[in-house]
Design a protein around this motif. Sequence first.
Motif, PDB file in Angstrom:
ATOM      1  N   HIS A 193      -6.761  10.370 -12.028  1.00  0.00           N
ATOM      2  CA  HIS A 193      -7.868  10.523 -11.266  1.00  0.00           C
ATOM      3  C   HIS A 193      -8.723  11.450 -11.575  1.00  0.00           C
ATOM      4  O   HIS A 193      -8.481  12.117 -12.581  1.00  0.00           O
ATOM      5  CB  HIS A 193      -7.117  11.005  -9.854  1.00  0.00           C
TER       6      HIS A 193
ATOM      7  N   TYR B  52     -11.141  12.177  -6.532  1.00  0.00           N
ATOM      8  CA  TYR B  52     -11.075  10.709  -6.310  1.00  0.00           C
ATOM      9  C   TYR B  52      -9.752  10.159  -7.160  1.00  0.00           C
ATOM     10  O   TYR B  52      -9.443  10.366  -8.192  1.00  0.00           O
ATOM     11  CB  TYR B  52     -12.307  10.322  -7.195  1.00  0.00           C
ATOM     12  N   ARG B  53      -8.939   9.284  -6.215  1.00  0.00           N
ATOM     13  CA  ARG B  53      -7.857   8.730  -6.771  1.00  0.00           C
ATOM     14  C   ARG B  53      -8.086   7.001  -6.495  1.00  0.00           C
ATOM     15  O   ARG B  53      -8.776   6.883  -5.533  1.00  0.00           O
ATOM     16  CB  ARG B  53      -6.633   9.116  -6.126  1.00  0.00           C
TER      17      ARG B  53
ATOM     18  N   GLY C 200      -8.048   3.970  -4.712  1.00  0.00           N
ATOM     19  CA  GLY C 200      -7.681   3.307  -3.509  1.00  0.00           C
ATOM     20  C   GLY C 200      -8.101   4.130  -2.488  1.00  0.00           C
ATOM     21  O   GLY C 200      -7.300   4.078  -1.279  1.00  0.00           O
ATOM     22  N   ILE C 201      -8.687   5.321  -2.982  1.00  0.00           N
ATOM     23  CA  ILE C 201      -8.793   6.408  -1.853  1.00  0.00           C
ATOM     24  C   ILE C 201      -9.670   6.086  -0.450  1.00  0.00           C
ATOM     25  O   ILE C 201      -9.585   6.551   0.483  1.00  0.00           O
ATOM     26  CB  ILE C 201      -9.387   7.782  -2.482  1.00  0.00           C
TER      27      ILE C 201
ATOM     28  N   ASP D 155      -9.728   2.873   0.592  1.00  0.00           N
ATOM     29  CA  ASP D 155      -9.001   1.692   1.298  1.00  0.00           C
ATOM     30  C   ASP D 155      -7.622   2.322   1.993  1.00  0.00           C
ATOM     31  O   ASP D 155      -6.839   2.778   1.374  1.00  0.00           O
ATOM     32  CB  ASP D 155      -8.476   0.830   0.090  1.00  0.00           C
ATOM     33  N   SER D 156      -7.659   1.993   3.480  1.00  0.00           N
ATOM     34  CA  SER D 156      -6.725   2.697   4.074  1.00  0.00           C
ATOM     35  C   SER D 156      -5.337   2.070   3.541  1.00  0.00           C
ATOM     36  O   SER D 156      -4.329   2.676   3.914  1.00  0.00           O
ATOM     37  CB  SER D 156      -7.073   2.551   5.612  1.00  0.00           C
TER      38      SER D 156
ATOM     39  N   HIS E 145      -4.425   3.667   0.065  1.00  0.00           N
ATOM     40  CA  HIS E 145      -4.420   4.882  -0.021  1.00  0.00           C
ATOM     41  C   HIS E 145      -3.052   5.678   0.444  1.00  0.00           C
ATOM     42  O   HIS E 145      -2.655   5.253   1.743  1.00  0.00           O
ATOM     43  CB  HIS E 145      -5.468   5.503   0.675  1.00  0.00           C
ATOM     44  N   THR E 146      -2.264   6.393  -0.454  1.00  0.00           N
ATOM     45  CA  THR E 146      -0.874   6.583  -0.288  1.00  0.00           C
ATOM     46  C   THR E 146      -0.511   8.322  -0.100  1.00  0.00           C
ATOM     47  O   THR E 146       0.368   8.718  -0.118  1.00  0.00           O
ATOM     48  CB  THR E 146       0.078   6.019  -1.066  1.00  0.00           C
ATOM     49  N   ASP E 147      -1.759   8.913  -0.333  1.00  0.00           N
ATOM     50  CA  ASP E 147      -1.671  10.385  -0.490  1.00  0.00           C
ATOM     51  C   ASP E 147      -2.448  10.651   0.963  1.00  0.00           C
ATOM     52  O   ASP E 147      -3.371  10.135   1.573  1.00  0.00           O
ATOM     53  CB  ASP E 147      -2.690  10.876  -1.493  1.00  0.00           C
TER      54      ASP E 147
ATOM     55  N   ASN F 295      -7.711  13.022   1.185  1.00  0.00           N
ATOM     56  CA  ASN F 295      -8.343  11.968   1.252  1.00  0.00           C
ATOM     57  C   ASN F 295      -9.827  12.252   0.403  1.00  0.00           C
ATOM     58  O   ASN F 295     -10.785  11.563   0.410  1.00  0.00           O
ATOM     59  CB  ASN F 295      -9.164  11.432   2.406  1.00  0.00           C
TER      60      ASN F 295
ATOM     61  N   ASP G  37      -6.092  12.727   5.512  1.00  0.00           N
ATOM     62  CA  ASP G  37      -5.974  11.548   6.749  1.00  0.00           C
ATOM     63  C   ASP G  37      -5.297  11.680   7.894  1.00  0.00           C
ATOM     64  O   ASP G  37      -5.561  11.262   8.935  1.00  0.00           O
ATOM     65  CB  ASP G  37      -5.696  10.134   5.984  1.00  0.00           C
TER      66      ASP G  37
END
Length: 351
Positions: A271, A292-293, A295-296, A298-299, A302-304, A307, A337
Amino acid sequence: MRKFYIYKLIFCSLFISTALFAGNDNKRGQAGATELLINPWSRSSGFAGANTAMVTGVEAMRLNVAGLSQINKTEVLFSNSNWLGGAGVSINSVGFGQKLGDNGGVMGVSLMSMNFGEFIETTVELPEGTGSTFSPNFFNIGLSYSKVFSNNISGGITVRIISESIPQASAQGVCFDGGVQYRTGERNQFKFGVSMRNLGPTMRYSGDGLSFRGSPPQGGGDYQLRLDQRSDKFEIPSLMNIGISYDFQPGLEHRITPVANFVSSTFTNDHIQIGVEYGFKNYLMLRAGFDYRDGIFDSELHTDAFNGPAFGATLQLPFGIEKDKSFGVDFSYRTTDYFSGTTSVGVILSL
């Protein structure tokens, strides 16, 4: 000629990091001791951790230990973080740095402790609770040394002891951090930094909590034996940071510093972190950053919890007869999030 070798060193660092630390999201969730990835310090977390190249003082022991060498004499730092607001988790960190003479480098010690609150104790026989509570105990202690090797280059190393425990079960480990910073320009306005973090052997939980009383095999007699279960080993989440920064000075009292950082992790996708800081002399600093990671935005991917955005500020006042000492207060906020974000407040004393 000297600059040629410096640029060659920087190029080799970039090449080696790309080859050895390519991100791998397929290994997400397979590492332990992930508290080592948390930045508990208020000032650098307001950058979203993007200030690998320019971080200095006690906070450098977390991002790039080479910056510890910039302490003039003595520095003491304390920070408290309300981790993922509403989750009931707090983090307390304290650090100390001391310069060892004019050419002796700087020694530093840092401690990070996590408070998870109280948990209800349950057992197989009493799944609703035994009437007792317990609290996990997670902390790590780092011992660092950093030195300025020339007008442009500084480096350092950290040895960190890790401890995680719950009643009757615990795991201990050790890891190493190393970092280099390079500064150049008429006012050292350009900075480049590389750090490798959390390099160490695997860890494993052990203790009486992993044992139970069981009956022997059929025909073995009417008695019970203690049966021990061995937990599996787990790896420490190592990573590498590569960062740059540049100081723009539109006036003698003003400074604007954009920063960028590339993070290559062995257990998640790579990232990119960016940030900017405005400084009025050494009294007031305002900063913002973005992590920035993949899929950040895209809900579904995004797994973190975090946000991306982070914000921070520092108010620092000089004191003493020659105004060579300072007292500062740091604040940062990282958006999430879920929960209510993470806030950190720190106090720094430079003597």
